[in-house]
Enzyme design. Structure first.
Site, mmCIF file in Angstrom:
data_model
loop_
_atom_site.group_PDB
_atom_site.id
_atom_site.type_symbol
_atom_site.label_atom_id
_atom_site.label_comp_id
_atom_site.label_asym_id
_atom_site.label_seq_id
_atom_site.Cartn_x
_atom_site.Cartn_y
_atom_site.Cartn_z
ATOM 1 N N LYS A 50 2.801 -3.769 6.145
ATOM 2 C CA LYS A 50 2.906 -3.707 4.753
ATOM 3 C C LYS A 50 4.444 -3.658 4.374
ATOM 4 O O LYS A 50 5.015 -4.682 3.092
ATOM 5 C CB LYS A 50 1.685 -2.958 3.537
ATOM 6 C CG LYS A 50 0.564 -2.805 3.858
ATOM 7 C CD LYS A 50 0.237 -4.319 3.092
ATOM 8 C CE LYS A 50 -0.765 -4.532 3.413
ATOM 9 N NZ LYS A 50 -0.982 -6.037 2.182
ATOM 10 N N HIS B 86 -12.876 3.465 2.892
ATOM 11 C CA HIS B 86 -12.247 4.428 1.961
ATOM 12 C C HIS B 86 -12.963 5.724 1.738
ATOM 13 O O HIS B 86 -14.754 5.696 1.932
ATOM 14 C CB HIS B 86 -11.247 4.156 1.302
ATOM 15 C CG HIS B 86 -10.240 3.765 1.310
ATOM 16 N ND1 HIS B 86 -10.397 1.937 1.726
ATOM 17 C CD2 HIS B 86 -8.937 3.446 2.375
ATOM 18 C CE1 HIS B 86 -8.780 1.138 2.208
ATOM 19 N NE2 HIS B 86 -8.815 2.568 2.753
ATOM 20 N N TYR C 50 -0.655 -0.672 10.189
ATOM 21 C CA TYR C 50 -0.605 -1.278 8.779
ATOM 22 C C TYR C 50 0.493 -1.451 8.341
ATOM 23 O O TYR C 50 1.202 -1.938 7.690
ATOM 24 C CB TYR C 50 -1.827 -0.388 8.359
ATOM 25 C CG TYR C 50 -2.632 -0.696 7.194
ATOM 26 C CD1 TYR C 50 -2.658 -2.093 7.012
ATOM 27 C CD2 TYR C 50 -2.500 -0.549 5.303
ATOM 28 C CE1 TYR C 50 -3.170 -3.115 5.638
ATOM 29 C CE2 TYR C 50 -2.496 -1.101 4.592
ATOM 30 C CZ TYR C 50 -3.478 -2.061 4.280
ATOM 31 O OH TYR C 50 -3.240 -2.338 2.708
ATOM 32 N N SER D 165 0.901 -1.708 0.056
ATOM 33 C CA SER D 165 -0.025 -0.080 0.078
ATOM 34 C C SER D 165 1.119 1.324 0.086
ATOM 35 O O SER D 165 1.867 1.588 0.496
ATOM 36 C CB SER D 165 -0.710 0.069 1.319
ATOM 37 O OG SER D 165 -1.512 1.248 1.619
ATOM 38 N N SER D 166 0.821 2.276 -0.568
ATOM 39 C CA SER D 166 0.734 3.549 -0.353
ATOM 40 C C SER D 166 1.461 4.847 0.944
ATOM 41 O O SER D 166 2.278 4.553 0.896
ATOM 42 C CB SER D 166 0.537 4.399 -1.485
ATOM 43 O OG SER D 166 -0.531 5.028 -1.136
ATOM 44 N N CYS D 167 0.503 3.208 1.948
ATOM 45 C CA CYS D 167 1.304 4.316 3.123
ATOM 46 C C CYS D 167 2.301 4.033 3.782
ATOM 47 O O CYS D 167 2.334 4.191 5.103
ATOM 48 C CB CYS D 167 0.013 3.832 4.096
ATOM 49 S SG CYS D 167 -0.466 1.793 4.778
HETATM 50 O O1 GFB Z 1 -9.744 7.177 2.429
HETATM 51 P P1 GFB Z 1 -9.177 7.487 3.866
HETATM 52 O O2 GFB Z 1 -9.746 6.482 4.638
HETATM 53 O O3 GFB Z 1 -7.434 7.089 4.122
HETATM 54 O O4 GFB Z 1 -9.495 9.075 4.040
HETATM 55 P P2 GFB Z 1 -6.280 7.809 3.104
HETATM 56 C C1 GFB Z 1 -8.574 9.854 2.616
HETATM 57 C C2 GFB Z 1 -8.806 11.294 2.957
HETATM 58 O O5 GFB Z 1 -10.539 11.203 2.809
HETATM 59 C C3 GFB Z 1 -9.099 11.652 4.417
HETATM 60 C C4 GFB Z 1 -10.850 12.050 3.984
HETATM 61 O O6 GFB Z 1 -8.383 12.718 4.366
HETATM 62 C C5 GFB Z 1 -10.069 11.559 5.316
HETATM 63 O O7 GFB Z 1 -10.238 12.502 6.517
HETATM 64 N N1 GFB Z 1 -12.548 11.528 3.692
HETATM 65 C C6 GFB Z 1 -13.719 12.576 3.694
HETATM 66 C C7 GFB Z 1 -12.943 10.532 4.599
HETATM 67 N N2 GFB Z 1 -14.629 12.402 3.863
HETATM 68 C C8 GFB Z 1 -14.321 10.976 4.879
HETATM 69 C C9 GFB Z 1 -14.915 9.533 5.098
HETATM 70 O O8 GFB Z 1 -16.462 10.035 4.876
HETATM 71 N N3 GFB Z 1 -14.781 8.371 5.337
HETATM 72 C C10 GFB Z 1 -13.285 8.481 5.409
HETATM 73 N N4 GFB Z 1 -12.911 7.174 4.966
HETATM 74 N N5 GFB Z 1 -12.591 9.461 4.989
HETATM 75 C C11 GFB Z 1 -5.504 4.764 4.516
HETATM 76 C C12 GFB Z 1 -4.354 3.981 5.503
HETATM 77 O O9 GFB Z 1 -5.948 6.403 4.754
HETATM 78 O O10 GFB Z 1 -5.790 4.670 2.854
HETATM 79 C C13 GFB Z 1 -4.655 2.890 5.141
HETATM 80 O O11 GFB Z 1 -5.190 4.247 6.482
HETATM 81 C C14 GFB Z 1 -4.409 3.222 3.521
HETATM 82 O O12 GFB Z 1 -3.068 2.301 5.681
HETATM 83 C C15 GFB Z 1 -5.119 3.103 2.843
HETATM 84 O O13 GFB Z 1 -3.064 3.448 2.684
HETATM 85 C C16 GFB Z 1 -5.128 3.353 1.275
HETATM 86 O O14 GFB Z 1 -5.488 7.868 2.813
HETATM 87 O O15 GFB Z 1 -6.124 8.645 4.442
#
Ligand code: GFB
Length: 329
Positions: free
Chosen positions: A149, A188, A145, A116-118
């Protein structure tokens, strides 16, 4: 020009897709079927717990896969990662270790591991090049996580070095598409916003809650593009270095929300919820290595959102998490 016959995968070779019920595994399964592969092996969670080495060894000894796509794992969005770090670290460490070790013991010819890119440091220079790995501290909300990874990448590299195994590693950016998780707390951003706009439209609500500041920037890749990249790399790539898979293009979360709103319910206003984390400020991959290896993403984000929304509408009853509200966790 890359020699695309490097790994001549016979159509009847046994291929194990670990994690076939997830978004990535199911995309791989769809693609491999479409490409004419006839001997696709899958196993569900209640048949074999992939965290259990002896159960995994027994399954491998019985089915003897030639190729393995390792897409199994415990995954989730920023909130799930931040609040369940122990689970994300333990489950993923175990799953990677058991499948890689069983692949060694049972002479798997080639394994492709999905990270994953994280894995990259929070303050990486953007777009992120593969060499940024382990060059600085990780984003704290997904440290568990990311460490699992990173361990998976190292495991594959060390098995290659010590045992001469052809195990390769691929780092996808943020993914979306059919079979995503639509649970509002663990998903996500893209599936969450898709569902929130849909529910706001159905209820005639005025606004949609968007977590964080909306300023974070992300790159989004359709899972069918990822599956194609994985098959391409399985056929053509055999080196220890991991390969980024993405589009190389990022947008802000505000822009993403506006785009999803324009597809589903343009009338809704965005209500930013500062109590939820932004996570990494920016995450976009440098995809030069992948481009040199002869592959490029070809699905546009807006079309991908329209297609995923159509899938959601058709599968609302069965889509993962689509029935659970925010109070369920
Ligand atoms: O997709 P997401 O949860 O993953 O969040 P990450 C991306 C951005 O979207 C964050 C915003 O800045 C969130 O605050 N966001 C806005 C939301 N509204 C929402 C919502 O309703 N739900 C969610 N989930 N986010 C994960 C990592 O990070 O991505 C993992 O924690 C992994 O390790 C994965 O790498 C691909 O990109 O922030």
């Amino acid at each position: 020009m890359v020699d695309i016959s490097l790994e001549n995968m016979a159509v009847d070779a046994p291929i194990f897709i670990a994690g076939h019920n997830g978004m990535v595994g199911s995309a791989l399964l769809r693609l491999l079927k479409k490409e004419g592969f006839t001997n696709l092996l899958t196993v569900s969670r209640n048949e074999v717990d992939l965290r259990d080495q002896s159960a995994v060894n027994n399954w491998f000894a019985e089915y003897r896969p030639t190729y393995v796509f390792l897409a199994a794992g415990t995954v989730g969005g920023v909130y799930a990662n931040a609040t369940r770090q122990a689970e994300f670290l333990y489950d993923n460490l175990m799953i990677h270790a058991t499948v890689v070790e069983a692949s060694r013991q049972n002479d798997v010819r080639k394994l492709l591991y999905l990270g994953s890119s994280c894995i990259y440091p929070r303050s990486s220079h953007q777009p992120i090049v593969e060499e940024a790995l382990l060059s600085g501290p990780l984003e704290p909300t997904n440290e568990g996580y990311a460490i699992a990874k990173i361990a998976g990448i190292k495991l594959c590299q060390f098995y290659r070095e010590q045992y001469g195994k052809n195990f390769i590693t691929v780092m996808p950016t943020n993914l979306y598409g059919p079979n995503d998780n639509f649970d509002l707390l663990s998903s996500h951003v893209l599936p969450a916003l898709l569902r929130k706009f849909h529910e706001a439209k159905t209820a005639g609500a005025q606004s949609v809650s968007v977590w964080g500041s909306g300023k974070a920037r992300r790159e989004f890749l359709h899972v069918d593009d990822l599956a194609e990249a994985c098959l391409h790399l399985m056929r053509t790539y055999s080196s220890p270095e991991h390969v980024n898979v993405g589009t190389g293009i990022d947008i802000s979360i505000r822009e993403l929300a506006t785009m999803i709103g324009s597809v589903i319910y343009p009338e809704a206003e965005l209500a930013f919820d500062a109590t939820k984390p932004d996570g990494m400020p920016r995450k976009v991959l440098d995809v030069s290595r992948l481009t040199e290896l002869g592959w490029k993403a070809n699905r546009g984000l807006r079309e991908g959102i329209e297609e995923t929304y159509a899938w959601f509408l058709e599968n609302q009853e069965t889509a993962r998490g689509a029935q659970r509200g925010v109070s369920s966790l």
